[in-house]
Write a protein that holds these residues in place. Structure first.
Motif, PDB file in Angstrom:
ATOM      1  N   GLN A 184      10.849  -4.615   7.763  1.00 52.48           N
ATOM      2  CA  GLN A 184      10.320  -3.266   7.530  1.00 52.48           C
ATOM      3  C   GLN A 184      11.460  -2.299   7.215  1.00 52.48           C
ATOM      4  O   GLN A 184      11.345  -1.442   6.332  1.00 52.48           O
ATOM      5  N   GLY A 229       0.845  -1.195   0.000  1.00 50.46           N
ATOM      6  CA  GLY A 229       0.000   0.000   0.000  1.00 50.46           C
ATOM      7  C   GLY A 229       0.875   1.238   0.000  1.00 50.46           C
ATOM      8  O   GLY A 229       0.804   2.058  -0.900  1.00 50.46           O
ATOM      9  N   THR A 249       9.519  -0.910  22.634  1.00 56.00           N
ATOM     10  CA  THR A 249       9.441  -2.358  22.793  1.00 56.00           C
ATOM     11  C   THR A 249       9.286  -3.016  21.427  1.00 56.00           C
ATOM     12  O   THR A 249       8.455  -2.612  20.627  1.00 56.00           O
ATOM     13  N   HIS A 259       0.787  -8.203  10.014  1.00 52.25           N
ATOM     14  CA  HIS A 259      -0.069  -8.079  11.201  1.00 52.25           C
ATOM     15  C   HIS A 259      -0.542  -9.432  11.739  1.00 52.25           C
ATOM     16  O   HIS A 259      -0.656  -9.612  12.948  1.00 52.25           O
ATOM     17  N   GLN A 264       2.708  -5.830   6.087  1.00 54.04           N
ATOM     18  CA  GLN A 264       3.458  -5.554   7.313  1.00 54.04           C
ATOM     19  C   GLN A 264       3.493  -6.736   8.271  1.00 54.04           C
ATOM     20  O   GLN A 264       4.184  -6.691   9.283  1.00 54.04           O
ATOM     21  N   SER A 322      -0.616   1.373  13.257  1.00 52.88           N
ATOM     22  CA  SER A 322      -1.225   0.112  13.699  1.00 52.88           C
ATOM     23  C   SER A 322      -0.698  -0.327  15.060  1.00 52.88           C
ATOM     24  O   SER A 322      -1.483  -0.676  15.951  1.00 52.88           O
ATOM     25  N   THR A 323       0.612  -0.327  15.210  1.00 59.05           N
ATOM     26  CA  THR A 323       1.178  -0.747  16.498  1.00 59.05           C
ATOM     27  C   THR A 323       0.845   0.262  17.603  1.00 59.05           C
ATOM     28  O   THR A 323       0.352  -0.125  18.671  1.00 59.05           O
ATOM     29  N   THR A 382       2.303 -10.551  13.964  1.00 60.56           N
ATOM     30  CA  THR A 382       2.760  -9.770  15.117  1.00 60.56           C
ATOM     31  C   THR A 382       1.660  -9.457  16.131  1.00 60.56           C
ATOM     32  O   THR A 382       1.925  -9.442  17.332  1.00 60.56           O
ATOM     33  N   VAL A 418       7.142   1.555  13.477  1.00 65.94           N
ATOM     34  CA  VAL A 418       8.450   1.474  12.822  1.00 65.94           C
ATOM     35  C   VAL A 418       8.351   1.477  11.292  1.00 65.94           C
ATOM     36  O   VAL A 418       9.323   1.734  10.600  1.00 65.94           O
ATOM     37  N   GLY A 419       7.150   1.222  10.754  1.00 67.09           N
ATOM     38  CA  GLY A 419       7.010   0.986   9.311  1.00 67.09           C
ATOM     39  C   GLY A 419       7.573   2.074   8.426  1.00 67.09           C
ATOM     40  O   GLY A 419       8.114   1.802   7.358  1.00 67.09           O
TER      41      GLY A 419
END
Ligand code: MCN
Ligand code: CUM
Length: 804
Positions: A693, A265, A683, A527, A525, A567-568, A530, A756-757
């Motif tokens: 990534q 994306g 973290t 998901h 990514q 997202s994170t 993770t 982090v992406g």
């Protein structure tokens, strides 16, 4: 032989946070079992294709569809006239502007959608596109935003030139908005009276995310039960559902939006495109499903571009190198329609993070948005809402200031870092940085690459070059970046009024496995891998027995989607919080089963045990079974939880990058000898996914810094509309990246994680660019614009007299 399962074994068995668990989705992706939009094939499905404008600015005098309609297999040809009665010939953009769905009287960029052909198959549709006759009258084209602000030519005839826009007053008929932050007067005063001032003008060129899978949608209107189902490449499926409902008048419960697998994306799939609207309208009109999938050229020419920022800066300092003030003005080329995907209150995104990682007492930022005859969009491409531009700006300003001060740029950064004790730190342009430890990261990076040694080698190389012993110069690129990700607190951040929270819903099955659904959507990514790890650690069930689902608005809880590395920070937080609700109920169940008080049991990896008597315990699997099959007085059966999370602040990941480059001044070819990337994203959930990534983001940074560009000629023709001209790096160009990390947890995030992406892209572009510029610094270079392709690098060498 080991006869007892140790606590370490139990922890390892969970594959929870910190584990480099292999990506569960890859078994599918590597075996051709992905399910992308173009894989969606519904009975009776028709195919749409666009007639697009060859001109960048022209009046549309007439459109004749007769010949196209006569082609066997053609079912319909839609033009603005057909959409007008539905009020759908224009659509709102995410930036509060509006955009033509199909050309309404004129076209404003090359590749603009003019008519939508619907036919029995993709090839017939493409043939029919050729048969649609459009009579254009060419108008004067403006591709330069500075010229646009001076020109009498009115680009947007639909707008009242004197009325304010979505973001306040407009200065000119081609002006969109002015956005300001900081104290202009105080900043100018400081700079006017400073001991040292450095100035630079830089262009962060227009580029494009170019995901492997282009954008597309399949719309299916079931007229019998009144349900509209739309499959599409959407980074924010719930937002699409709400917008589709508001535009079409179809009630939201009757719309189901599904983002299936997405083939990359990178921000390109956040916005709403005319193709989506046309596919939906065509399905409503024809009563059968309609698919629209764009090709590579259409993707490059008409969908969300990135950057196109003309930045002018002044930075002041004491003679010792302490920065005293920063001034930045941006002329932002937004193209024909303002379709930037930013939180509503931030038309220039988070550009006001442009003071970077430095303690700068006073600063000012002004941004002017401008219309031109180019494709709309903006922001997208691993950008964290213009943080790419902000970091490029400050990391170039630092380099230019170092030249002015005749100081080492690494040293200059150290002198000015926001110090560990200063966090939470409120920057001059308003953001409150949640946490950071910059000096530690910087020292680690400089040591890892032997920075002093590199500088000595570079000095020797300069001598050798001057002595005619070599034709290669050496550059050391530095960059220290601070990111701002996790939009966002609902009070600051919304898109079209929709607050940017996110969500997670968990259902534990009786046998102790689970499904969790989130408001985000992975585009690569990882998901599914993770988010299960966050839950595994929180609820004590193995990640392998937790299914993660995203992207189906009929089943997933409402969320704002995946972009801005949110997202994170947001959905990841919701996941942890929902997990904790599960754990709280599990604690009551465990206490009941163990016949002790709730407070007398404690969570331990995968179980609740009686405090002081660890041999008396109930595993989470046993608790899950009991939750359904044993009557617990005072408790409802079942084990489910949902959390909607509105973060108190954004998260501020950071990193220290160093690039070592050799450049052949006669060919202009750069060779990347070394690239070291230290990232701190708090973290770490899955170190291997993080590394992936970073490799991806750095590769895209290399592309942007060293050659990738959406270039226009004076007529508004896109010169880079194919992969022959648009640079996509392959294994051939990509160096071996060395990754490293420090861990500074976010103090407000439930598990301390930051996004982090986008970091590697944000920090990577200035690092590659600084390496090129640093190679020429000893020969008099101050600043040259990206992209540093071979030709431009050769030109730089030439201008500096290095070919004489
Ligand atoms: N992660 C982790 N530990 C952390 C932070 C993140 O293990 N402390 C993991 C996450 O669990 C997730 C991945 O790293 O699996 C990325 O997380 P995050 O930084 O939260 O970013 P998002 O998931 O929100 O992804 C969006 C971001 C953006 S905005 C762009 S643009 C981009 C990027 O991700 N687009 C991508 N990386 C991409 N990677 C792929 N393969 N495809 C894209 O389209
Ligand atoms: Cu700015 S590109 Mo990402 O936010 O999808």
């Amino acid at each position: 032989m080991k006869d007892e399962i140790t606590r370490e074994d139990r922890v390892a068995g969970l594959k929870g946070m910190g584990c480099s668990r292999k990506r569960v989705e890859d078994a599918r992706f590597t075996q051709g079992k992905g399910n992308y939009v173009d894989d969606v094939k519904l009975p009776g499905m028709l195919h749409g294709d666009f007639v697009r404008s060859p001109y960048a600015h022209a009046r549309v005098k007439s459109i004749n569809i007769d010949a196209a309609m006569a082609l066997p297999g053609v079912v319909a040809v839609l033009t603005a006239k057909d959409l007008e009665p539905l009020g759908l010939h224009w659509m709102p953009t995410l930036a509060g502007d509006k955009q033509m769905v199909l050309a309404d009287g004129k076209v404003l960029f090359q590749g603009q959608e003019v008519a939508f052909v619907v036919a029995s198959d993709r090839y017939v549709a493409a043939d029919a596109v050729e048969l649609v006759e459009v009579d254009y009258e060419e108008l004067e084209v403006i591709v330069d935003p500075f010229e646009s602000l001076q020109s009498d030519v009115v680009l947007r005839e639909d707008l009242d030139p004197t009325a304010p826009g979505a973001h306040g007053p407009r200065k000119h008929h081609n002006h969109i908005f002015t956005w300001e932050a900081g104290d202009q007067e105080a900043t100018e005063q400081v700079i006017d009276n400073a001991e040292v001032v450095a100035e630079a003008e830089m262009y962060y060129h227009r580029t494009h995310p170019c995901p492997l899978e282009t954008c597309g949608a399949v719309a299916s209107m079931d007229k019998v039960n009144g349900k509209l189902t739309v499959y599409g490449t959407f980074q924010a499926p719930h937002v699409v559902r709400t917008v589709a409902s508001l535009l079409s008048g179809i009630e939201e419960h009757n719309i189901r939006v599904i983002s299936p697998d997405i083939g990359g994306g990178f921000g390109n799939k956040v916005g709403v495109y005319p193709g989506y609207v046309c596919a939906i309208v065509a399905s409503i009109v024809t009563g059968v499903p309609v698919k629209w999938v764009e090709d590579r050229m259409e993707n490059l020419m008409s969908t969300a571009f990135a950057r196109d920022y003309w930045m002018k800066g002044k930075i002041s300092a004491t003679k010792e190198g302490k920065i005293t003030g920063l001034h930045c003005h941006v002329t932002a080329d937004h193209g024909a329609f303002d379709a930037c995907a930013d939180p509503t209150k931030f038309p220039a995104g988070f550009m006001n993070i442009c003071t970077g990682s430095y303690d700068i007492p006073v600063a000012y930022l002004g941004v002017d948005g401008v219309y031109t005859n180019k494709a709309p969009g903006g922001v997208s491409y691993r950008c964290s809402f213009r943080v790419t531009e902000a970091v490029y700006f400050i990391e170039r300003m630092i380099e230019v200031l170092a030249i002015e001060l005749n100081m080492d740029p690494a040293e200059l950064r150290s002198i000015n870092f926001i110090k560990k004790e200063q966090f939470p730190y409120t920057a001059a342009l308003g953001w409150e940085y949640d946490s950071g430890d910059y000096q530690t990261a910087w020292d680690k990076a400089l040591k890892a690459v032997d920075y002093k040694g590199l500088r000595a080698e570079q000095a020797q190389r300069v001598e050798d070059f001057k002595a005619g012993k070599t034709r290669k110069v050496m550059g050391i690129g530095l960059s220290f970046f601070t990111e701002i990700v996790g939009a966002g607190p609902v009070k600051n951040c919304d898109i079209l009024g929709m607050g940017m929270f996110d969500s997670c819903e968990i259902r534990i099955h009786p046998t102790g496995s689970a499904v969790a659904r989130l408001g985000t959507i992975s585009q690569g990514q990882g998901h599914a891998t993770t988010f299960a790890q966050i839950l595994a650690t929180e609820i004590g069930l193995s990640a392998d027995s937790i299914t993660i689902e995203e992207g189906d608005t009929d089943t997933a809880p409402y969320g704002l989607g995946t972009y801005g590395s949110r997202s994170t920070p947001v959905a990841g937080a919701a996941t942890a919080m929902a997990g904790r609700k599960i754990r709280a109920k599990a604690q009551m169940i465990a206490a009941y089963l163990l016949e002790v008080h709730d407070d007398d049991v404690e969570f331990d990896v995968d179980r609740f045990a009686v405090k002081g008597a660890p041999e008396r315990f109930k595993t989470m699997k046993e608790i899950a079974y009991a939750a359904y099959n044993q009557v617990i007085p005072g408790l409802e059966p079942g084990l489910e939880a949902v959390s909607y999370y509105d973060p108190p602040n954004m998260t501020y990941p950071f990193g220290a990058y160093v690039c070592v480059m050799d450049i052949d001044v006669d060919t202009g070819v750069p060779e990347i000898r070394r690239f070291y990337a230290l990232d701190d994203c708090g973290t770490r959930i899955n170190p291997m996914v993080i590394e992936g990534q970073i490799h991806g983001g750095l590769t895209e940074a290399l592309a942007v810094a060293l050659g990738q560009e959406i270039a226009y000629d004076d007529m508004g023709n896109v010169k880079t509309g194919t992969l022959m001209d648009f640079f996509l790096p392959t294994a051939w160009e990509v160096p071996n990246y060395e990754t490293d990390f420090t861990v500074t947890p976010s103090p407000h995030h439930p598990i301390g994680a930051k996004g982090v992406g986008e970091s590697p892209h944000v920090g990577g572009v200035p690092c590659f660019s600084n390496a090129v510029q640093d190679a020429f610094r000893p020969f008099g270079n101050r600043h040259t614009n990206m992209p540093h392709d071979h030709w431009r690098i050769w030109q730089t060498a030439n201008t500096l007299g290095m070919h004489d």
